[in-house]
Design an enzyme around this catalytic site. Structure first.
Site, PDB file in Angstrom:
ATOM      1  N   GLU A  85      41.668  40.101  36.992  1.00 25.44           N
ATOM      2  CA  GLU A  85      42.418  39.233  36.085  1.00 25.44           C
ATOM      3  C   GLU A  85      43.182  38.127  36.809  1.00 25.44           C
ATOM      4  OE1 GLU A  85      44.372  42.115  33.518  1.00 25.44           O
ATOM      5  OE2 GLU A  85      42.825  41.757  32.011  1.00 25.44           O
ATOM      6  N   TRP A 132      38.076  36.236  30.125  1.00 22.46           N
ATOM      7  CA  TRP A 132      36.995  37.179  29.835  1.00 22.46           C
ATOM      8  C   TRP A 132      36.014  36.636  28.796  1.00 22.46           C
ATOM      9  CZ3 TRP A 132      38.067  38.064  24.737  1.00 22.46           C
ATOM     10  CH2 TRP A 132      39.420  38.041  24.341  1.00 22.46           C
ATOM     11  N   CYS A 175      38.750  60.967  28.635  1.00 19.90           N
ATOM     12  CA  CYS A 175      38.511  61.828  27.478  1.00 19.90           C
ATOM     13  C   CYS A 175      39.857  62.178  26.853  1.00 19.90           C
ATOM     14  CB  CYS A 175      37.807  63.102  27.931  1.00 19.90           C
ATOM     15  SG  CYS A 175      37.744  64.335  26.617  1.00 19.90           S
ATOM     16  N   ASN A 213      47.811  51.817  26.607  1.00 19.46           N
ATOM     17  CA  ASN A 213      47.470  50.408  26.404  1.00 19.46           C
ATOM     18  C   ASN A 213      46.193  50.338  25.591  1.00 19.46           C
ATOM     19  OD1 ASN A 213      48.117  47.533  27.197  1.00 19.46           O
ATOM     20  ND2 ASN A 213      45.961  47.657  27.776  1.00 19.46           N
ATOM     21  N   GLU A 214      46.239  49.624  24.499  1.00 20.16           N
ATOM     22  CA  GLU A 214      45.045  49.360  23.686  1.00 20.16           C
ATOM     23  C   GLU A 214      44.107  50.567  23.604  1.00 20.16           C
ATOM     24  OE1 GLU A 214      43.260  45.702  25.115  1.00 20.16           O
ATOM     25  OE2 GLU A 214      44.705  44.516  23.984  1.00 20.16           O
ATOM     26  N   PHE A 249      42.500  35.156  37.366  1.00 18.64           N
ATOM     27  CA  PHE A 249      42.465  33.821  36.764  1.00 18.64           C
ATOM     28  C   PHE A 249      42.832  33.834  35.281  1.00 18.64           C
ATOM     29  CE2 PHE A 249      39.291  33.424  40.310  1.00 18.64           C
ATOM     30  CZ  PHE A 249      40.168  32.738  41.156  1.00 18.64           C
ATOM     31  N   HIS A 250      43.343  34.961  34.807  1.00 19.93           N
ATOM     32  CA  HIS A 250      43.805  34.995  33.405  1.00 19.93           C
ATOM     33  C   HIS A 250      45.126  34.235  33.308  1.00 19.93           C
ATOM     34  CE1 HIS A 250      45.246  36.456  29.557  1.00 19.93           C
ATOM     35  NE2 HIS A 250      44.052  36.969  29.327  1.00 19.93           N
ATOM     36  N   GLU A 268      51.018  40.868  23.177  1.00 20.93           N
ATOM     37  CA  GLU A 268      50.310  40.064  24.178  1.00 20.93           C
ATOM     38  C   GLU A 268      49.706  38.841  23.508  1.00 20.93           C
ATOM     39  OE1 GLU A 268      47.166  42.036  26.315  1.00 20.93           O
ATOM     40  OE2 GLU A 268      48.299  43.884  26.539  1.00 20.93           O
TER      41      GLU A 268
HETATM   42  C1  GAL Z   1      44.349  42.923  26.864  1.00 21.46           C
HETATM   43  C2  GAL Z   1      44.886  44.003  27.776  1.00 21.46           C
HETATM   44  C3  GAL Z   1      45.643  43.405  28.950  1.00 21.46           C
HETATM   45  C4  GAL Z   1      44.845  42.295  29.572  1.00 21.46           C
HETATM   46  C5  GAL Z   1      44.516  41.268  28.513  1.00 21.46           C
HETATM   47  C6  GAL Z   1      43.744  40.079  29.031  1.00 21.46           C
HETATM   48  O1  GAL Z   1      43.335  43.397  26.047  1.00 21.46           O
HETATM   49  O2  GAL Z   1      45.743  44.858  27.075  1.00 21.46           O
HETATM   50  O3  GAL Z   1      45.914  44.429  29.880  1.00 21.46           O
HETATM   51  O4  GAL Z   1      43.687  42.804  30.143  1.00 21.46           O
HETATM   52  O5  GAL Z   1      43.727  41.875  27.534  1.00 21.46           O
HETATM   53  O6  GAL Z   1      43.468  39.172  27.981  1.00 21.46           O
HETATM   54 ZN    ZN Z   2      35.590  64.204  25.768  1.00 22.02          ZN
END
Ligand code: GAL
Ligand code: ZN
Length: 708
Positions: A359, A319, A119, A153-154, A361-362, A311
């Site tokens: 992650e 994913w 939150c 992050n994002e 296998f990313h 990135e």
């Molecule tokens: C981004 C994220 C990273 C990683 C990546 C994988 O959205 O900021 O931490 O998860 O995706 O593609």
């Molecule tokens: Zn809240």
């Protein structure tokens, strides 16, 4: 005038780096820095999800591993974007203070797990974030490796907890002052929705209210502003101690949750995470132009300032339904594409693949095999070498004569309103149709929103501008009156910024400048097309071997409009197809109109058209305005798969020529250039002129003096 480079005249090259996952294998950490040097990396983003390692128990801190990491990186000449760790919280924090966990729109509070799910209103969360951020700033603010802050992050999503509900009500009180005003602007008499006490207001929920579009819009604005408020909180925590370190927050692909133009004002530089689906679509220009438009949006957020590719993947994601590998050359091409559109960096997620969890296998530069002698590793090293030759490009600008209006708040409104196409208005795709037509001619485009200045452009294209935000119509009028060309489409000028329809005919306050009145809009089944034929004036659209007798095709939406007496009709709906079950009864009504207004012109396009139409409309605009391509010559349409883009410094024009096709292609050059990436035998930049050949997925980077 070029910009001051954010980080000097060297391209940043690196990745997200998570040494905290490998602390019990010191040999891995030593190997990492050596390989980073080998690949010519000079930047790592560190600490992104490290909170539990930094504060293993409440109030107990351990910075030893981060001290060692920063020192080690520094000793190897590698700089750091230091992250604040708020993107994922430690388990102890969630357990002790459940208020930090997000509540969904049905009122359920999340369990501990995942990330990005706290939150952003919670005072406890803010306090805990403040403590850790301040400690990081105090400890590392002067560390020689650290050159900037990577906030969280994002950032994304929203929370519907009681704290957020209360803050939302306060936000509405500040905005509307009185309930009478709120009820009027939300049109609450409808369905007896009149609010008689502020406490009756609740965030939109399928269990409750989802049908009041102005409520939904205000909730979107509130969640964007509230998350931004949290981001500012984080920023201010570190800025209080390190006022000179620049801050960024990594943005996402055409992100729907937040209004990035508002966010951009609060950050020192823009960065974003780009994961295009290369090699999946048959048409090589589709994903290339889609990604280019996204890069151009990121550049435009801060008025053209160079930005950071924070990135991307060196090989594949893990994913998506399918984890298609980038073909040889594609990683280099995609990375240089970012540079071509204004990036002063190329960074990956991630340096090294995790051994476990979601992650593993990313894609990463270092695979589980542990060395750089892999297909991906070798290409990463080669890219490092290439980028090391491009430092002088840092700070140079992309100069756009054309702007595309793609407005997030309009997107919220147009997607939400129940109207002509509840299966999806395809606002982004409609904008991309126009973008692509310019891109295919090598014409630079800024991607702006309705709050931006229009006056610096020759041409502004604004598809489906359903919602006209405060002041926008005035800016459009001035722009056209002073000689600009404005291109608008059906379903524009329909509502104001609380989603109240304009009375007196659409496109509302743009009627006068557009010189048309849109009376109705028709929606067609997918696959159904309407034919549109050129009127005598439409012969101006005959480029690319299109003849006056040819037809264009429209689909999805068909505006039914009446032109004013002084408005020219260039294209109109054609006669009905015989025996059609849905007769196009509006045959003869305009599809493309042009209206002279002041010194300028306003074009209106009534339907979502086929590619030939957009390509030819752009040819008409090129002819009208002498629009240039990246090579600095009059623009023309490039072969499928090719792109031409430029960045300008005070001394040089840098031209990026890309081939996104899986086959070799060539392009003729009208000027003499030097090759930025290849040297002759004496070690000087190779001279290039005439026809050049590009291998599949190759990008050439050339330069010539600005006045040559
Ligand atoms: C981004 C994220 C990273 C990683 C990546 C994988 O959205 O900021 O931490 O998860 O995706 O593609
Ligand atoms: Zn809240």
């Amino acid at each position: 005038m070029a910009f001051t480079p954010l980080f000097g005249h060297q391209m940043l090259y690196g990745a997200d780096y998570n040494p905290e996952q490998w602390l019990d294998m010191p040999e891995v950490l030593d190997a990492d820095v050596k390989m980073m040097q080998q690949a010519r990396c000079n930047i790592m983003s560190v600490g992104i999800f490290s909170w539990a390692k930094l504060e293993p128990e409440e109030g107990v801190f351990d910075f030893s591993w981060l001290d060692a990491t920063l020192d080690r990186l520094n000793a190897h000449g590698i700089k750091v974007f230091l992250a604040t760790p708020s993107g994922a919280r430690p388990a102890w924090l969630a357990q002790k203070y459940p208020e930090v966990l997000r509540v969904n729109e049905q009122g359920q509070r999340a369990l501990f797990g995942g990330r990005h799910n706290h939150c952003m209103t919670s005072p406890v969360y803010r306090e805990k974030v403040k403590i850790i951020n301040q400690k990081l700033a105090e400890r590392y603010g002067k560390h020689p490796a650290v050159i900037g802050w990577h906030l969280s992050n994002e950032y994304g999503g929203s929370c519907h907890c009681p704290l957020c509900q209360e803050k939302f009500r306060q936000y509405l009180k500040d905005k509307y002052q009185t309930l009478e005003n709120l009820n009027a602007r939300w049109w609450n008499t409808f369905w007896s929705h009149t609010i008689t006490d502020w406490s009756q207001i609740h965030s939109p929920s399928l269990l409750g209210e989802k049908a009041v579009h102005a409520l939904n819009l205000d909730w979107q604005r509130f969640t964007s502003d509230n998350a931004l408020d949290f981001c500012k909180w984080e920023r201010d925590c570190v800025k209080a101690i390190t006022p000179d370190l620049p801050v960024t927050a990594n943005f996402m692909e055409f992100f729907l949750d937040y209004d990035y133009f508002q966010w951009a004002k609060e950050l020192d530089f823009i960065s974003w995470d780009s994961y295009p689906q290369w090699h999946v679509f048959k048409d090589p220009d589709y994903i290339a132009s889609y990604t280019a438009m996204n890069h151009d949006l990121m550049r435009s957020l801060k008025g053209g300032q160079p930005w950071v590719l924070m990135e991307s993947t060196p090989s594949c994601t893990n994913w998506r339904e399918l984890s298609t590998l980038k073909r040889p050359g594609m990683n280099t091409l995609a990375s240089l594409q970012a540079v071509a559109h204004g990036a002063d960096s190329v960074q990956f997620f991630q340096w090294r693949k995790s051994r476990g969890s979601s992650e593993k296998f990313h894609g990463a530069i270092i695979d589980h095999v542990g060395h750089l002698d892999t297909r991906v590793g070798r290409e990463a090293c080669d890219l490092g070498l290439k980028l090391s030759k491009l430092g002088e490009i840092c700070g140079s600008e992309v100069k756009a004569e054309v702007a595309l209006v793609f407005d997030t708040q309009n997107r919220w409104a147009i997607d939400d309103a129940q109207g002509p196409r509840n299966k999806g208005m395809n606002y982004l795709e409609h904008c991309l149709d126009y973008y692509r037509a310019f891109y295919k001619c090598g014409i630079a485009v800024d991607v702006i929103d309705e709050t931006c200045d229009l006056s610096k452009y020759k041409v502004v294209v604004a598809p489906l501008t359903y919602m006209l935000r405060e002041g926008y119509a005035e800016r459009v009028k001035n722009f056209v009156a002073q000689g600009g060309t404005y291109v608008s489409t059906c379903w524009s000028g329909i509502v104001d910024d609380t989603d109240l329809c304009f009375l007196g005919g659409f496109p509302g306050p743009l009627r006068e400048v557009m010189g048309i009145w849109e009376e109705e809009i028709d929606s067609l089944e997918d696959g159904i097309e309407v034919y549109a034929k050129m009127e005598p004036k439409g012969a101006e659209l005959c480029f690319n071997s299109v003849e006056p007798s040819d037809i264009f095709k429209g689909h999805e939406l068909c505006g039914l409009v009446h032109p004013d007496a002084d408005t020219e009709v260039l294209v109109s709906y054609d006669v009905d197809q015989p025996q059609s079950y849905s007769p196009i009864f509006y045959a003869g009504m305009p599809v493309l109109t042009r209206h002279a207004y002041g010194q300028g012109k306003a074009y209106y396009v009534a339907s979502r058209m086929d590619r030939a139409f957009y390509d030819n409309l752009v040819q008409l605009l090129i002819a009208d305005h002498e629009l240039h391509n990246g090579c600095g010559q009059k623009a023309y349409r490039l072969a499928e798969g090719l792109s031409v883009t430029a960045r300008l410094s005070d001394n040089y024009r840098y031209v990026f020529i890309g081939n996104y096709a899986s086959y070799e292609q060539s392009l003729g050059l009208n000027f003499a250039y030097e090759d930025m990436l290849n040297e002759d035998e004496q070690g000087n930049k190779q001279a290039v002129s005439g026809a050049i050949t590009l291998k599949p997925f190759e990008m050439r980077v050339l330069r010539r003096p600005i006045n040559s």
